[in-house]
Every structure is written in structure tokens, then in C-alpha cells.
Design an enzyme around this catalytic site. Sequence first.
Site: not given
Ligand code: NAI
Ligand SMILES: O=C(O)/C=C/C=C(\O)C(=O)O
Length: 486
Positions: A288, A178, A390, A254
Site C-alpha cells: 500500500c 479474519k 490505486e 489503514e
Molecule cells: N494493504 C492494502 O492496502 C491492500 C489493498 N488492497 C486493494 O484492494 C483491492 C481489492 O482486494 P481485496 O482482497 O478484495 O481487498 P479488501 O480490502 O476487500 O480485503 C481485505 C480484507 O478485508 C476483508 N473484507 C472484504 N470485504 C469485507 C466486508 N464487507 N466486511 C468485512 N471484511 C471484508 C477481506 O476478506 C480481507 O480479509 C486490491 O485490488 C487492492 O487495490 C487489497 C489488499 C491489501
Molecule cells: O507496517 C509496515 O511496515 C508495512 C505496512 C504495509 C502495508 O500496510 C500495506 O502494504 O498494506
Amino acid sequence: MKEIKHFINGAFVDSASGRTFEDINPVNGQVIGRVHEAGRAEVDAAVRAARAALKGPWGKMTVAERAEILHRVADGVTARFDEFLEAECLDTGKPKSLASHIDIPRGAANFKVFADLIKNVPTEAFEMATPDGAGALNYGVRRPKGVIGVISPWNLPLLLMTWKVGPALACGNCVVVKPSEETPLTATLLGEVMQAAGVPAGVYNVVHGFGGDSAGAFLTEHPDVDAYTFTGETGTGETIMRAAAKGVRQVSLELGGKNAGIVFADCDLDKAIEGTLRSAFANCGQVCLGTERVYVERPIFDAFVARLKAGAEALKIGEPNDPEANFGPLISHKHREKVLSYYQQAVDDGATVVTGGGVPEMPAHLAGGAWVQPTIWTGLTDDSAVVTEEIFGPCCHIRPFDTEAEAIELANSLPYGLASAIWTENASRAHRVAGQIEAGIVWVNSWFLRDLRTAFGGAKQSGIGREGGVHSLEFYTELKNICVKL
Ligand SMILES: NC(=O)C1=CN([C@@H]2O[C@H](COP(=O)(O)OP(=O)(O)OC[C@H]3O[C@@H](n4cnc5c(N)ncnc54)[C@H](O)[C@@H]3O)[C@@H](O)[C@H]2O)C=CC1
Ligand SMILES: O=C(O)/C=C/C=C(\O)C(=O)O
């Protein structure tokens, strides 16, 4: 208008409900296409297809056959490099100069590395004594965990999704992915590559939709999924963990970070500035692992702030096709509202805005994009939300410190523990400090230097479990001990 469909059981399919949502280009706010939104029926069909494929040809293949197919997937991504690049940059707005070096090559490498690794992992064996003197032999065998739910985010869409799908498939599992609703394109395109590479129908499935009360929740609530792997926000990780608890399914999470950079006065300042600039501003701060808190030893504090400011102001904001651009937009207007709320909070909390703090002026054709300025603050107290939460934007707060112990205490002061970067030319100090940082990943004199064989994941509220190298294989397989009495 482009239509983005689910990929289920080897075919691109519409949603039975006919429901779609818009995929928006963050560079200009224009609609890229319409994405089919999965209901429970599509999620169920994808899980059933995955289960059937597990019992079918995929489950019966030898490791060598599977590895060969995964090499073909990697080659397929590379052969269609430009299409993947175009799709990723349309969805995210990130500069092509970045995605062509990081996102797309890693999308291919994630299949190659785990295809090679799976051929070479040993399992354990123990001979044991028994009272009759004949003894017994114990040996471990690894079996696929089953159907894996993969829930991936929008910041590095292909990279992070394949980081999970590569090892999951190498271990013989089938997946239902997803992707984030913000970035559906590359996961869909990968379906074509899977087909061409000879991955049997049902092994790789993609369902599109949102999180709560949509495809994400339907997938995490589905009783026939054996384990979940997720990258994203800590709160979402908690929700997924709760859903996975029903049926006692395993999770690999993660999650968020508020990573600290520690810059000692004995660092190589050029390297520390270059690394901190990347760690705060690459991918518009949406990594992240990025540094949002920078602690600088007092004697070099003013020089560091001045040089980081100059570096941030030299970033070239622009659209993906601009060859000089190294700084794109945020993922969406919704995310920009969140980031700008912290920019305002910083001012309200009395920060000195060293640079940025707002929205850049863009030419008319880009005015509808989710642009923000790279931003640096000083002068906030340690309890300001800007320093503790964050933000996931292109910004950092810089604070001076006086002793090594103080720097360690500051770095460890939050409930997050994903990554950290230490800058020093004193090797003893580097090892001493790195060992005391409460984080899953510590870089010394570098940032985002990745060896895919190493453990990757977060401590504290930044996650559960480790992926990478054999750690991925541990999550994506069930280790069974067979005890044979001789
Ligand atoms: N790589 C990372 O660490 C990331 C961190 N974020 C953080 O999260 C904040 C919110 O962004 P979002 O896009 O809403 O992130 P999110 O973490 O909620 O979304 C990531 C994934 O999870 C899915 N998701 C969301 N709620 C869910 C649920 N209840 N059950 C199953 N899947 C679910 C979303 O559809 C998307 O595919 C951002 O402002 C940022 O701070 C967002 C994206 C990546
Ligand atoms: O696997 C990597 O090299 C990078 C990971 C980065 C994330 O997990 C992120 O930005 O959410």
C-alpha cells in the site's frame, strides 16, 4: 490435501456447515488446500471465547507476565522461521528472498517491540487546586479495550496481521482474526505458536472466510466486538466503518494509496533509481506504500526514465524457491484481471509504454500462475484513471515537472494520502517539501524504512487513526482518568 481450520478457544476446528473453499498457489494456479469457511456460528464461538478469556487468566495477568508470553510467541515464530516462510510463500508466491527479510522477521518483531513498549509507557497525572485548599489528584490508567476484530489483507499477511495482534495482546485485549481468504496459512500456523508459548485459550482466535456476507461481515456485525482494526481497500474500510458504527465501536483503518514519488534534479540518482524501483516493484507492486506516480524534475526526466526502465527489465521473475528471483506473481488471477485492465486503459488513454504492459512468457510448470510484467508508462494526462486510481500492481507512471510548487500540487492532487518519497540532496528543500505533502508517512531519500515506534497510517481517504509505538497503545486501550479529592 491440506485442511486449513479455524483456531477457536485454543483448538483447531471445522466449520459446522462443512463448507470449505480452495487456497490457490498464485505461482502455478494449483490448489494448496481446502479452507474451512466460517458461518455466523464459528464467528460467534470465536467472539465468545475471546470475551471469556478476557475475563479469565489473560485479563488477570500482570503486564510483565503478558510481555514474557509475547516474547515467547516471537521466539516461537523465529524457531519455526522456515515453516512460516514456506507457508507465506505458498500463499502469496512472493520470493523467499523477500519474505525471509521482511515478512517473517517482522512477524516476530511485532510481538517483541510491543511487549517491551507496554512495560515502559507512562500515564499522565495532574495535581489540581480545589476551593477547600486540599486539592485533588488526577491520574490516568490504561485498560484493554476488550475484544478486537482484526481484518487483514493478503499482500503482507503475517506482517500486517501481527502488526495489529502484537499490540492488541500486549495491551491485554483478546482478538478474533479474519485473515484474507487468499492467505489463510500463516495466521493458522500462528495458532500453534500461541499454544506452545502459553497464550491462554481464547486470547487469539482465527476464523476463515470471505468479506461480504461471510466471516468478514459476520465479524464486523457482531455486537460483542469492541473495536476493529483493518488494512485493505478504501471501499472495504467504508463498509467496515458503517458496520462498526452500530454500537459506536472504534475503528483503526489503514486504507488504499496512490503514492507519489518526487525526484528532484539535485537527487543522488543512483539512490533515487534504487528506491523507486523497490517502491514500484517490490512484492509485485502489492504494497500500500508503493509508488505508482513518479514526478521527475525535467532536466533529469529522460535519464531517470531510461534508468528505471533498465532496472525494471533487469528484475528476475521467478518462483519463491528460485534464489535469484526478486519478482513474483500477483496474488490471484482475479487481481491480475484488475491490473491488466489498467494496463489496457493506459494504452487506450495514449500512454507511451516504456516497458512491460503484458504477461511474461513463463515455463510450462508456471504457466498457470498470475504473472504480469513490471510496467512503466509516460505520457498520460493527470486525469487518467491509471494515474488517479490505486492499481496495486507492479507499475508506475512517470511525469515531468518544472517547479517545486508544481510537484507538491501534483503529489497532493488525489483524495489519497498514505505515503510519499522525496529524492533530493538539498536538506532545506527536503524539509520544506516533506512538510507540505498531504500524507501520513513521508520518506526522504528512502522508502519503506520502518521504525516500529513511529506513527503509521494514512491521511485523507487513506485511513483513520495511527498505529505504531504509543499510537497503537492508544488505540488498543481505554484511557481512564481517576480523580481523587484529597
Ligand atoms: N494493504 C492494502 O492496502 C491492500 C489493498 N488492497 C486493494 O484492494 C483491492 C481489492 O482486494 P481485496 O482482497 O478484495 O481487498 P479488501 O480490502 O476487500 O480485503 C481485505 C480484507 O478485508 C476483508 N473484507 C472484504 N470485504 C469485507 C466486508 N464487507 N466486511 C468485512 N471484511 C471484508 C477481506 O476478506 C480481507 O480479509 C486490491 O485490488 C487492492 O487495490 C487489497 C489488499 C491489501
Ligand atoms: O507496517 C509496515 O511496515 C508495512 C505496512 C504495509 C502495508 O500496510 C500495506 O502494504 O498494506
